[in-house]
Design an enzyme around this catalytic site. Structure first.
Site, PDB file in Angstrom:
ATOM      1  N   PRO A 167       0.851  -1.092   0.061  1.00  0.00           N
ATOM      2  CA  PRO A 167      -0.102   0.104   0.051  1.00  0.00           C
ATOM      3  C   PRO A 167       0.934   1.358  -0.072  1.00  0.00           C
ATOM      4  O   PRO A 167       1.761   1.322   0.745  1.00  0.00           O
ATOM      5  CB  PRO A 167      -0.696   0.019   1.282  1.00  0.00           C
ATOM      6  CG  PRO A 167      -0.598  -1.559   1.797  1.00  0.00           C
ATOM      7  CD  PRO A 167       0.566  -2.046   1.262  1.00  0.00           C
ATOM      8  N   GLU A 168       0.779   2.273  -0.993  1.00  0.00           N
ATOM      9  CA  GLU A 168       1.273   3.422  -0.959  1.00  0.00           C
ATOM     10  C   GLU A 168       0.075   4.562  -0.767  1.00  0.00           C
ATOM     11  O   GLU A 168      -1.240   4.304  -0.254  1.00  0.00           O
ATOM     12  CB  GLU A 168       1.827   3.634  -2.310  1.00  0.00           C
ATOM     13  CG  GLU A 168       3.036   2.675  -2.822  1.00  0.00           C
ATOM     14  CD  GLU A 168       3.801   2.776  -4.012  1.00  0.00           C
ATOM     15  OE1 GLU A 168       4.029   3.875  -4.366  1.00  0.00           O
ATOM     16  OE2 GLU A 168       3.946   2.041  -4.595  1.00  0.00           O
ATOM     17  N   ARG A 178       2.647 -10.812   6.042  1.00  0.00           N
ATOM     18  CA  ARG A 178       4.105 -10.653   6.164  1.00  0.00           C
ATOM     19  C   ARG A 178       4.507  -9.956   7.155  1.00  0.00           C
ATOM     20  O   ARG A 178       5.715  -9.983   7.399  1.00  0.00           O
ATOM     21  CB  ARG A 178       4.490  -9.900   4.765  1.00  0.00           C
ATOM     22  CG  ARG A 178       4.360 -11.072   3.576  1.00  0.00           C
ATOM     23  CD  ARG A 178       5.099 -10.522   2.418  1.00  0.00           C
ATOM     24  NE  ARG A 178       4.395 -11.315   1.330  1.00  0.00           N
ATOM     25  CZ  ARG A 178       4.912 -11.381  -0.005  1.00  0.00           C
ATOM     26  NH1 ARG A 178       5.914 -10.604  -0.195  1.00  0.00           N
ATOM     27  NH2 ARG A 178       4.278 -12.179  -0.917  1.00  0.00           N
TER      28      ARG A 178
END
Length: 277
Positions: free
Chosen positions: A13-14, A116
């Site tokens: 996600p940016e 992660r």
DNA sequence: CTAACTACCTGAACGC
DNA sequence: TGCGTTCAGGTAGTTA
């Protein structure tokens, strides 16, 4: 469109992805009281138990960080890392082994799921970001008036780093990650390794960053696999990417095949013909 | 101080 | 078919 070649890793996600999450999450959590927080023991979670009993006044965003203003002068900092997502315990969502934290609100249960484990949660005194160094040294919001072509030029002139790795530090501007860095540099016709970016090119990069992020927000972000919004939906920007992951395809501008290199440890795709140093 | 490097973490794709 | 290896990524911590 040809299928993407090589591994199909989900982008992290940016800014556009985090903003899309914020827009869905904010109306659901603002005004709610956090009755309890349960989190797996994790180095990247800092003092989350201090959120208990506090009311969420507002859910804002700075760069890729979500910032929930809590009652009692605290803030809950949320970073999605690579695979972080929020889901409410409703609409068919059942928690799985990857739920790392659960917020019990006064009107529902919210899971933070993160395969992660690169996501971060922290409860800090409002405005005190010493425990979150990137946030403490974060550049201006790209879609605010604080982000100017002149300021970007000054920042680029003051560093010796190549332009792309510098963008990824979050210092010249907030919220740019690997995807939108490649996209904006392609749009601005700037080589990712460039170390000297004059005022004219800085102005192009400034405009390109704004254009690329604005378009991606309108499409609710880029999804390859991992990123999804609070309602489980995917972003629609992936098929509009021009540079990131498009190696081997013809440059839409000059038709030369796009090249992929590794720059500062990050995959970087650009056009060697029209992105010259 | 700045910049470069490495650890963190996991599942999917890769390659033999 | 099976299994070990490689790779993606943002940030923080360490080193030069």
């Amino acid at each position: 469109m040809r299928p993407r070649r090589g591994r199909d890793h989900g982008p992290v996600p940016e800014l556009p992805e985090v903003e899309s999450v914020r827009r869905q999450l904010a109306p659901r959590v603002q005004g709610r009281v956090i009755r309890a927080v349960a989190a797996v023991p994790q180095r990247r979670f800092l003092g989350v138990e201090r959120a208990q009993g506090r009311r969420i006044e507002e859910l804002g965003r700075r760069g890729k960080f979500l910032i929930a203003t809590l009652s009692g002068g605290h803030e809950l900092i949320l970073h999605l890392g690579m695979t972080g997502m929020f889901r409410f315990r409703e609409g068919g969502w059942e928690p799985d082994a990857y739920v790392r934290a659960t917020f019990t609100l006064d009107d529902g249960v919210l899971d933070f799921r993160d395969v992660r484990r690169f996501g971060r949660l922290a409860v800090v005194p409002a405005g005190d970001y010493t425990a979150v160094p990137t946030l403490a040294d974060l550049g201006p919001e790209p879609l605010s008036e604080a982000f100017t072509a002149q300021g970007l030029h000054r920042a680029l002139a003051a560093t010796r780093m190549p332009v792309k790795p510098f963008l990824l530090t979050q210092r010249p501007v907030a919220g740019i990650g690997n995807i939108y860095a490649d996209e904006a540099l392609w749009e601005a016709r700037i080589n990712p390794r460039a170390r000297r970016v004059g005022p004219e090119r800085a102005a192009r990069l400034h405009a390109a960053i704004r254009a690329v992020l604005t378009a991606a927000i309108e499409r609710e972000g880029t999804t390859f696999r991992d990123y999804q919004m609070v309602n489980g939906a995917s972003g629609r920007n992936a098929t509009f990417l021009v540079a990131y992951g498009q190696q081997g395809r013809p440059c839409p501008r000059c038709r030369a095949p796009l090249t992929r290199v590794v720059l500062a440890g990050r995959g970087t795709t650009y056009c060697t013909r029209c992105q010259q140093r």
